[in-house]
Design a protein around this motif. Structure first.
Motif, PDB file in Angstrom:
ATOM      1  N   ILE A 371       0.759  -1.331   0.092  1.00 44.71           N
ATOM      2  CA  ILE A 371       0.107  -0.257   0.251  1.00 44.71           C
ATOM      3  C   ILE A 371       0.830   1.075  -0.079  1.00 44.71           C
ATOM      4  CG2 ILE A 371      -1.454   1.103   1.337  1.00 44.71           C
ATOM      5  CD1 ILE A 371      -3.514  -1.191   2.405  1.00 44.71           C
ATOM      6  N   ALA A 372       1.633   1.254   0.424  1.00 50.64           N
ATOM      7  CA  ALA A 372       2.676   2.274   0.991  1.00 50.64           C
ATOM      8  C   ALA A 372       3.698   2.889  -0.602  1.00 50.64           C
ATOM      9  CB  ALA A 372       4.098   2.609   2.106  1.00 50.64           C
ATOM     10  N   LEU A 373       4.178   1.549  -1.537  1.00 46.89           N
ATOM     11  CA  LEU A 373       4.138   1.087  -2.716  1.00 46.89           C
ATOM     12  C   LEU A 373       3.288   2.377  -3.529  1.00 46.89           C
ATOM     13  CD1 LEU A 373       7.147   0.918  -4.884  1.00 46.89           C
ATOM     14  CD2 LEU A 373       6.162  -1.613  -4.365  1.00 46.89           C
ATOM     15  N   SER A 374       1.989   1.528  -3.656  1.00 45.21           N
ATOM     16  CA  SER A 374       1.100   1.886  -4.157  1.00 45.21           C
ATOM     17  C   SER A 374       0.595   3.342  -4.267  1.00 45.21           C
ATOM     18  CB  SER A 374       0.346   1.143  -4.372  1.00 45.21           C
ATOM     19  OG  SER A 374      -0.928   1.122  -2.963  1.00 45.21           O
ATOM     20  N   ILE A 375       0.719   4.656  -3.026  1.00 46.41           N
ATOM     21  CA  ILE A 375       1.044   5.450  -2.758  1.00 46.41           C
ATOM     22  C   ILE A 375       1.837   6.977  -3.114  1.00 46.41           C
ATOM     23  CG2 ILE A 375       1.004   7.336  -0.487  1.00 46.41           C
ATOM     24  CD1 ILE A 375      -0.610   5.359   0.955  1.00 46.41           C
ATOM     25  N   THR A 376       2.645   5.952  -3.343  1.00 45.30           N
ATOM     26  CA  THR A 376       4.122   6.640  -4.124  1.00 45.30           C
ATOM     27  C   THR A 376       3.550   6.382  -5.348  1.00 45.30           C
ATOM     28  OG1 THR A 376       5.430   5.996  -2.250  1.00 45.30           O
ATOM     29  CG2 THR A 376       6.607   6.580  -4.002  1.00 45.30           C
ATOM     30  N   LYS A 377       3.280   5.623  -6.035  1.00 46.08           N
ATOM     31  CA  LYS A 377       3.431   5.234  -7.097  1.00 46.08           C
ATOM     32  C   LYS A 377       2.354   6.315  -7.899  1.00 46.08           C
ATOM     33  CE  LYS A 377       2.812   1.432 -11.201  1.00 46.08           C
ATOM     34  NZ  LYS A 377       2.362   0.397 -10.771  1.00 46.08           N
ATOM     35  N   ALA A 378       1.451   6.246  -7.157  1.00 44.57           N
ATOM     36  CA  ALA A 378       0.381   6.684  -7.581  1.00 44.57           C
ATOM     37  C   ALA A 378       0.201   8.193  -7.896  1.00 44.57           C
ATOM     38  CB  ALA A 378      -1.302   6.353  -7.231  1.00 44.57           C
ATOM     39  N   GLU A 379       1.126   8.743  -6.133  1.00 44.06           N
ATOM     40  CA  GLU A 379       1.694  10.372  -6.372  1.00 44.06           C
ATOM     41  C   GLU A 379       2.793  10.261  -7.430  1.00 44.06           C
ATOM     42  OE1 GLU A 379       1.263  10.888  -1.430  1.00 44.06           O
ATOM     43  OE2 GLU A 379       2.744  10.078  -2.682  1.00 44.06           O
ATOM     44  N   LEU A 380       3.667   9.822  -8.463  1.00 43.25           N
ATOM     45  CA  LEU A 380       4.310  10.227  -9.322  1.00 43.25           C
ATOM     46  C   LEU A 380       3.864  10.479 -10.613  1.00 43.25           C
ATOM     47  CD1 LEU A 380       7.115   8.092  -7.825  1.00 43.25           C
ATOM     48  CD2 LEU A 380       7.291  10.492  -8.090  1.00 43.25           C
ATOM     49  N   ASN A 381       2.968   9.182 -10.427  1.00 43.28           N
ATOM     50  CA  ASN A 381       1.853   8.540 -11.722  1.00 43.28           C
ATOM     51  C   ASN A 381       0.709  10.137 -11.851  1.00 43.28           C
ATOM     52  OD1 ASN A 381       2.651   6.378 -12.271  1.00 43.28           O
ATOM     53  ND2 ASN A 381       1.273   4.625 -11.910  1.00 43.28           N
ATOM     54  N   LEU A 382       0.352  10.692 -11.266  1.00 38.43           N
ATOM     55  CA  LEU A 382      -1.163  12.107 -10.830  1.00 38.43           C
ATOM     56  C   LEU A 382       0.265  13.012 -11.670  1.00 38.43           C
ATOM     57  CD1 LEU A 382      -3.357  13.433 -10.434  1.00 38.43           C
ATOM     58  CD2 LEU A 382      -2.723  13.708  -8.150  1.00 38.43           C
ATOM     59  N   ALA A 383       0.877  13.037 -10.312  1.00 32.19           N
ATOM     60  CA  ALA A 383       2.033  14.426 -11.373  1.00 32.19           C
ATOM     61  C   ALA A 383       2.527  14.206 -12.906  1.00 32.19           C
ATOM     62  CB  ALA A 383       3.311  14.472 -10.214  1.00 32.19           C
ATOM     63  N   LEU A 448      -4.475   6.638  -5.997  1.00 31.65           N
ATOM     64  CA  LEU A 448      -4.131   7.464  -5.184  1.00 31.65           C
ATOM     65  C   LEU A 448      -5.055   7.350  -4.266  1.00 31.65           C
ATOM     66  CD1 LEU A 448      -1.679   9.140  -3.809  1.00 31.65           C
ATOM     67  CD2 LEU A 448      -3.333  10.937  -4.694  1.00 31.65           C
ATOM     68  N   ARG A 449      -6.648   7.943  -4.983  1.00 36.07           N
ATOM     69  CA  ARG A 449      -7.410   7.891  -3.532  1.00 36.07           C
ATOM     70  C   ARG A 449      -7.705   6.334  -3.066  1.00 36.07           C
ATOM     71  NH1 ARG A 449      -9.588  12.893  -1.307  1.00 36.07           N
ATOM     72  NH2 ARG A 449     -11.118  11.443  -0.675  1.00 36.07           N
ATOM     73  N   HIS A 450      -7.594   4.904  -3.848  1.00 38.71           N
ATOM     74  CA  HIS A 450      -7.797   4.098  -3.144  1.00 38.71           C
ATOM     75  C   HIS A 450      -6.491   3.599  -2.196  1.00 38.71           C
ATOM     76  CE1 HIS A 450      -7.584  -0.199  -3.945  1.00 38.71           C
ATOM     77  NE2 HIS A 450      -8.313  -0.086  -3.377  1.00 38.71           N
ATOM     78  N   ALA A 451      -5.786   4.228  -2.506  1.00 40.94           N
ATOM     79  CA  ALA A 451      -3.854   3.537  -2.177  1.00 40.94           C
ATOM     80  C   ALA A 451      -4.301   4.451  -0.739  1.00 40.94           C
ATOM     81  CB  ALA A 451      -3.058   3.683  -3.191  1.00 40.94           C
ATOM     82  N   LYS A 452      -4.929   5.259  -0.625  1.00 39.96           N
ATOM     83  CA  LYS A 452      -5.048   5.871   0.814  1.00 39.96           C
ATOM     84  C   LYS A 452      -6.475   5.477   1.982  1.00 39.96           C
ATOM     85  CE  LYS A 452      -2.701   9.825  -0.302  1.00 39.96           C
ATOM     86  NZ  LYS A 452      -1.905  11.755  -0.589  1.00 39.96           N
ATOM     87  N   GLY A 453      -6.944   4.947   1.331  1.00 38.67           N
ATOM     88  CA  GLY A 453      -8.645   4.345   2.007  1.00 38.67           C
ATOM     89  C   GLY A 453      -9.102   5.539   1.996  1.00 38.67           C
ATOM     90  N   GLN A 454      -9.479   6.071   0.668  1.00 43.48           N
ATOM     91  CA  GLN A 454     -10.385   7.804   0.810  1.00 43.48           C
ATOM     92  C   GLN A 454     -11.394   7.427  -0.300  1.00 43.48           C
ATOM     93  OE1 GLN A 454      -7.298  10.036   0.668  1.00 43.48           O
ATOM     94  NE2 GLN A 454      -6.970  10.236   2.939  1.00 43.48           N
ATOM     95  N   LEU A 455     -11.432   6.492  -1.789  1.00 45.95           N
ATOM     96  CA  LEU A 455     -11.962   5.956  -2.466  1.00 45.95           C
ATOM     97  C   LEU A 455     -13.778   6.416  -2.421  1.00 45.95           C
ATOM     98  CD1 LEU A 455     -12.026   5.837  -5.802  1.00 45.95           C
ATOM     99  CD2 LEU A 455     -12.750   2.851  -5.445  1.00 45.95           C
TER     100      LEU A 455
END
Length: 457
Positions: A371-383, A448-455
């Protein structure tokens, strides 16, 4: 030629119109949310998950029911080969005692003979050979050695784990529906660009034909236009096939008729940048935590097998006629069962449950790392996606200006029709890139929202 200049401007305005107004942080379209709701109601795996949760609830009721009294009514008939009687010596003793009592009753001395004519009762059988019985039994566990409470606790954690796993599964289903919906929006937007390109190819074809009539162009340029039109038809066919496939996927996910899905008008709307929110614990993590607790509770329950159990036993005979001389009419008792050695089974089962808990603990650590890795990956992809969107906007501006310039040069015999087609193709490709960039931006935000549990859906 004025018609062509109006067309180019309209094409540029159309491409800029593909930049929709950004929506809220992660507010999905109403028709998309409706599809997600139908998909969740239709999914077979979710239904199975709900059934498993109901089974866990029943397990809790079973654990509680241990302390409820069990009442049974019994009935049986037995025929023996003969009546059960005392042995001959005992019967002789009983008859002699009966005669002594009779002599004492009539006033005869102990040593006097037994008078004739006085009746003597036959010694009854211990049990008649025909036996008909009916009884009521009560079994009531007063103390289970904490095994019932342990089973109840384990079942509660299991139910919670199943529910959290179901919520995590809902997120996966929602993600799949959102992705398919966005892909459909991308296909629809791409088809619009292709249709607009088709219109300008038709206009360019008219211009080339007129130029050939006036000796300003060669038939080879007309063939180039025809080739470009055929290539465009191939692209349109490809996107139409993709659209059909996506509609079938949506139909399978949601159960909605394909005819209704064809009426959808999905659009790729980028999400706004929002302030940083704290990361919430994912349902997958919660499910593993509850599963670990369930295994630990089960291990404790197995260890409690050596604690004494206390129970009450009651028995009442409904029929008296066929009871033996030794059978009681009723009885009530309290008993203790103390398992001192069970062949080491309870200990081994407890260790087995502990290892199961350790397995869930390892899965939990792995899930947190992923999950920590997916958050980092999603943040980079979003940027990266947002940066790419800005670049594509500039690409559209440049492609539109280039097309107008090359088209003007072509009308003044300063460029070939190939140059015009290449410029048009670049403009068309810029439109595709814009939609693809918005698609990736939406995907990155949802991930990113899913990785952070905010979907939210």
């Amino acid at each position: 030629m004025q018609r062509k200049w109006i067309g180019v401007s309209a094409f540029f305005i159309f491409l800029m119109g593909l930049l929709p107004t950004p929506g809220s942080a992660q507010q999905l379209e109403p028709q998309l949310m409706e599809l997600i709701e139908k998909g969740l109601n239709k999914n077979h795996e979710l239904n199975q998950n709900e059934i498993e949760a109901q089974q866990a609830v029943i397990d809790q009721k079973l654990a509680r029911s241990v302390f409820l009294p069990k009442i049974t009514v019994n009935g049986n008939y037995t025929r023996l080969d003969d009546d059960l009687r005392f042995d001959s010596d005992t019967e002789t003793l009983l008859l002699g005692t009966q005669k002594l009592l009779i002599k004492e009753a009539v006033g005869l001395p102990f040593n006097a003979g037994f008078p004739e004519g006085l009746p003597v009762k036959e010694v009854p059988a211990i049990q008649q050979k025909n036996i008909l019985k009916s009884s009521v039994d009560v079994d009531w566990v007063l103390f289970s050695g904490f095994q019932a409470s342990g089973a109840l606790k384990a079942s509660k954690h299991k139910e919670a784990s199943i529910h959290f796993a179901g919520s995590a599964l809902q997120d996966k289903i929602a993600l799949k529906i959102i992705e398919t919906y966005d892909q459909l929006a991308l296909v629809n937007a791409s088809e619009k660009v292709l249709k607009t390109s088709e219109e300008y190819l038709a206009q360019q074809n008219l211009y080339v034909n007129k130029a050939i009539e006036n000796g300003l162009a060669t038939p080879i340029e007309r063939k180039k236009i025809e080739l470009a039109k055929q290539q465009l038809i191939g692209k349109q066919l490809e996107f139409e096939q993709n659209r059909t496939l996506l509609l079938e996927v949506l139909q399978q996910l949601t159960g909605v008729d394909t005819e209704q899905l064809e009426m959808l008008t999905p659009q790729l709307v980028p999400f706004n940048v929002v302030k940083e929110e704290p990361v919430e614990k994912r349902d997958e993590v919660k499910a593993l935590e509850e599963a670990e607790k369930a295994s630990l509770s089960k291990a404790k329950m197995e260890r409690n097998n050596f604690i004494p159990k206390l129970a009450l036993k009651g028995h009442y005979e409904l029929l008296e006629d066929d009871l033996s001389l030794l059978d009681p009419r009723w009885y009530v008792g309290v008993g203790v069962k103390w398992n001192l050695f069970d062949g080491n089974q309870a200990n081994l089962k407890s260790k087995q449950s502990k290892f199961e808990a350790l397995k869930y603990r390892e899965k939990l650590k792995e899930a947190e790392e992923m999950i920590a890795l997916s958050i980092t990956k999603a943040e980079l992809n979003l940027a990266a996606a947002r940066q790419n969107t800005q670049i594509v906007q500039k690409e559209i501006d440049l492609a539109a200006e280039t097309y107008e310039m090359v088209n003007k040069q072509y009308r003044n015999d300063l460029a070939s029709v190939s140059d015009v087609l290449d410029a048009l193709r670049d403009l068309e490709q810029a439109g595709f890139h814009l939609q693809e960039s918005i698609f990736k931006e939406r995907r990155a935000m949802i991930d990113l929202r899913h990785a952070k549990g905010q979907l939210e859906y």
